[in-house]
Scaffold this motif. Structure first.
Motif, PDB file in Angstrom:
ATOM      1  N   PHE A 177       0.825  -1.211   0.000  1.00 49.14           N
ATOM      2  CA  PHE A 177       0.000   0.000   0.000  1.00 49.14           C
ATOM      3  C   PHE A 177       0.862   1.265   0.000  1.00 49.14           C
ATOM      4  O   PHE A 177       0.503   2.257  -0.636  1.00 49.14           O
ATOM      5  CB  PHE A 177      -0.961  -0.002   1.185  1.00 49.14           C
ATOM      6  N   GLU A 178       1.974   1.232   0.699  1.00 50.61           N
ATOM      7  CA  GLU A 178       2.877   2.388   0.679  1.00 50.61           C
ATOM      8  C   GLU A 178       3.396   2.633  -0.732  1.00 50.61           C
ATOM      9  O   GLU A 178       3.439   3.781  -1.200  1.00 50.61           O
ATOM     10  CB  GLU A 178       4.045   2.153   1.644  1.00 50.61           C
ATOM     11  N   ARG A 179       3.794   1.567  -1.399  1.00 47.53           N
ATOM     12  CA  ARG A 179       4.308   1.696  -2.759  1.00 47.53           C
ATOM     13  C   ARG A 179       3.206   2.163  -3.705  1.00 47.53           C
ATOM     14  O   ARG A 179       3.428   3.000  -4.587  1.00 47.53           O
ATOM     15  CB  ARG A 179       4.878   0.350  -3.219  1.00 47.53           C
ATOM     16  N   TYR A 180       2.006   1.656  -3.528  1.00 42.59           N
ATOM     17  CA  TYR A 180       0.883   2.017  -4.395  1.00 42.59           C
ATOM     18  C   TYR A 180       0.500   3.481  -4.210  1.00 42.59           C
ATOM     19  O   TYR A 180       0.232   4.198  -5.187  1.00 42.59           O
ATOM     20  CB  TYR A 180      -0.310   1.101  -4.080  1.00 42.59           C
ATOM     21  N   ALA A 181       0.478   3.942  -2.957  1.00 44.41           N
ATOM     22  CA  ALA A 181       0.154   5.349  -2.688  1.00 44.41           C
ATOM     23  C   ALA A 181       1.217   6.272  -3.262  1.00 44.41           C
ATOM     24  O   ALA A 181       0.910   7.343  -3.810  1.00 44.41           O
ATOM     25  CB  ALA A 181       0.003   5.570  -1.186  1.00 44.41           C
ATOM     26  N   ALA A 182       2.477   5.869  -3.152  1.00 44.05           N
ATOM     27  CA  ALA A 182       3.555   6.685  -3.714  1.00 44.05           C
ATOM     28  C   ALA A 182       3.433   6.785  -5.224  1.00 44.05           C
ATOM     29  O   ALA A 182       3.662   7.850  -5.819  1.00 44.05           O
ATOM     30  CB  ALA A 182       4.911   6.092  -3.322  1.00 44.05           C
ATOM     31  N   ALA A 183       3.063   5.688  -5.870  1.00 42.65           N
ATOM     32  CA  ALA A 183       2.880   5.705  -7.326  1.00 42.65           C
ATOM     33  C   ALA A 183       1.719   6.612  -7.714  1.00 42.65           C
ATOM     34  O   ALA A 183       1.785   7.324  -8.730  1.00 42.65           O
ATOM     35  CB  ALA A 183       2.644   4.285  -7.840  1.00 42.65           C
ATOM     36  N   ALA A 184       0.648   6.612  -6.913  1.00 42.15           N
ATOM     37  CA  ALA A 184      -0.488   7.499  -7.193  1.00 42.15           C
ATOM     38  C   ALA A 184      -0.065   8.959  -7.125  1.00 42.15           C
ATOM     39  O   ALA A 184      -0.463   9.782  -7.972  1.00 42.15           O
ATOM     40  CB  ALA A 184      -1.626   7.212  -6.215  1.00 42.15           C
ATOM     41  N   ARG A 185       0.741   9.306  -6.118  1.00 38.97           N
ATOM     42  CA  ARG A 185       1.201  10.690  -5.995  1.00 38.97           C
ATOM     43  C   ARG A 185       2.110  11.071  -7.162  1.00 38.97           C
ATOM     44  O   ARG A 185       1.961  12.158  -7.749  1.00 38.97           O
ATOM     45  CB  ARG A 185       1.937  10.872  -4.658  1.00 38.97           C
TER      46      ARG A 185
END
Length: 324
Positions: A177-185
């Motif tokens: 989830f951390e990686r996914y949120a960073a990709a969204a940003r």
């Protein structure tokens, strides 16, 4: 709802084989008007519907001072829409384009790639990505200048696309989830920068229920909602349109026919039972009512789940276009 199947077999079939698109099945739907292909892969560009301004007295294009309030308002300027995503977007792309052109006269381009996730569309990841450099989100924004970029990603949870660096939901959910949120940003930042003085509005499509990892999809949807709220994006709860009433994250293969399906019985697959099919027996993830094939392509048959998703995205875009 059918009984659960062997998870391991289903995951392999859905991801490695079913990340392609369906090829045949019952209830074939006539394809939308042919459009020129923008690349040799999945990038399809639809012809824009010409905009004809409404005319007032004398054909000047201005409303006459004596016009009454009962006259229909001038239609909004047709938006330019770019649709990016994974295998769900791949199977949806023609139906969504048809709905956007019909309802909003939109100029529409789709560039989905099966098996992808958000990081695949980041510039600078071409060597470790399933999306070529020419079809990265920022590259397409610079060339097309869209008003809206619609993002539909189920949230690749397996070690399938190289840009996730082997991070999976099953092995390391918090890191995932951390990686996914960073990709969204990062994706939002790249799209905004590519839009320069006129950045497009991002539309985050919420996903439907997942019977294998329901909490993962719930958290992915929450991530989209929070990110949209923080960055000025829009949210289209297309997943809610394929969920049971009052049970947003409960998976079901069939749902009661909605008002549209009752009025168009060809989309109510079991009229005698008042319900319609969303998934095939062997594929809990995709909404095309035809088997998937190794070669990705848009769904070739009439599929109620796909239309529900497309209509909800179109509704959200329409409300925003008319409010501008």
């Amino acid at each position: 709802m059918r009984k659960p199947w062997v998870v391991g077999v289903a995951l392999v079939a859905v991801l490695l084989g079913a990340c392609g698109d369906p090829s045949s099945g019952p209830g074939a739907e006539p394809p939308p008007p042919p459009t020129p292909s923008a690349s040799a892969t999945t990038h399809q560009r639809a012809a824009a519907t010409p905009h004809t301004p409404s005319s007032g007295a004398g054909g000047s294009g201005e409303v006459s001072p004596g016009a009454t309030s009962g006259e229909p308002p001038e239609p909004p300027e047709p938006p330019t829409v770019l649709y990016l995503g994974d295998s769900l977007a791949m199977e949806n792309q023609k139906v969504l384009g048809r709905e956007l052109r019909k309802e909003l006269r939109a100029r529409y381009t789709s560039a989905p790639y099966s098996g992808t996730t958000l990081c695949d569309y980041l510039e600078g990841s071409a060597q470790r990505s399933l999306v070529p450099a020419a079809d990265k989100a920022a590259a397409l924004v610079r060339s097309l200048r869209p008003d809206y970029v619609v993002l539909q990603f189920w949230g690749n949870a397996w070690d399938y696309t190289p840009c996730m660096d082997g991070i999976t939901y099953g092995a390391a959910p918090e890191k995932y989830f951390e990686r996914y949120a960073a990709a969204a940003r990062r994706l939002t930042e790249q799209i905004r920068a590519a839009g320069a003085a006129r950045p497009p509005r991002l539309v985050w499509v919420l996903q439907g229920p997942d019977p294998i990892t329901p909490d993962r999809v719930r958290r992915v949807n929450t991530l989209y909602q929070e990110h949209a709220a923080a960055s000025g994006g829009l949210v289209a709860d297309a997943g809610g349109a394929v969920s049971p009433a009052g049970a947003r994250h409960t998976w079901s293969q069939y749902l009661p026919c909605d008002a549209y399906e009752q009025a168009h019985p060809e989309y109510c697959t079991q009229q005698d039972r008042g319900r319609t099919a969303l998934h095939l027996d062997e594929d809990y993830l995709h909404f095309c009512l035809a088997p998937t094939t190794p070669t990705p392509r848009p769904c070739p048959v009439r599929s109620p789940g796909i239309l529900r998703i497309a209509r909800e995205i179109t509704r959200v875009l329409g409300e925003h276009v008319r409010s501008r």
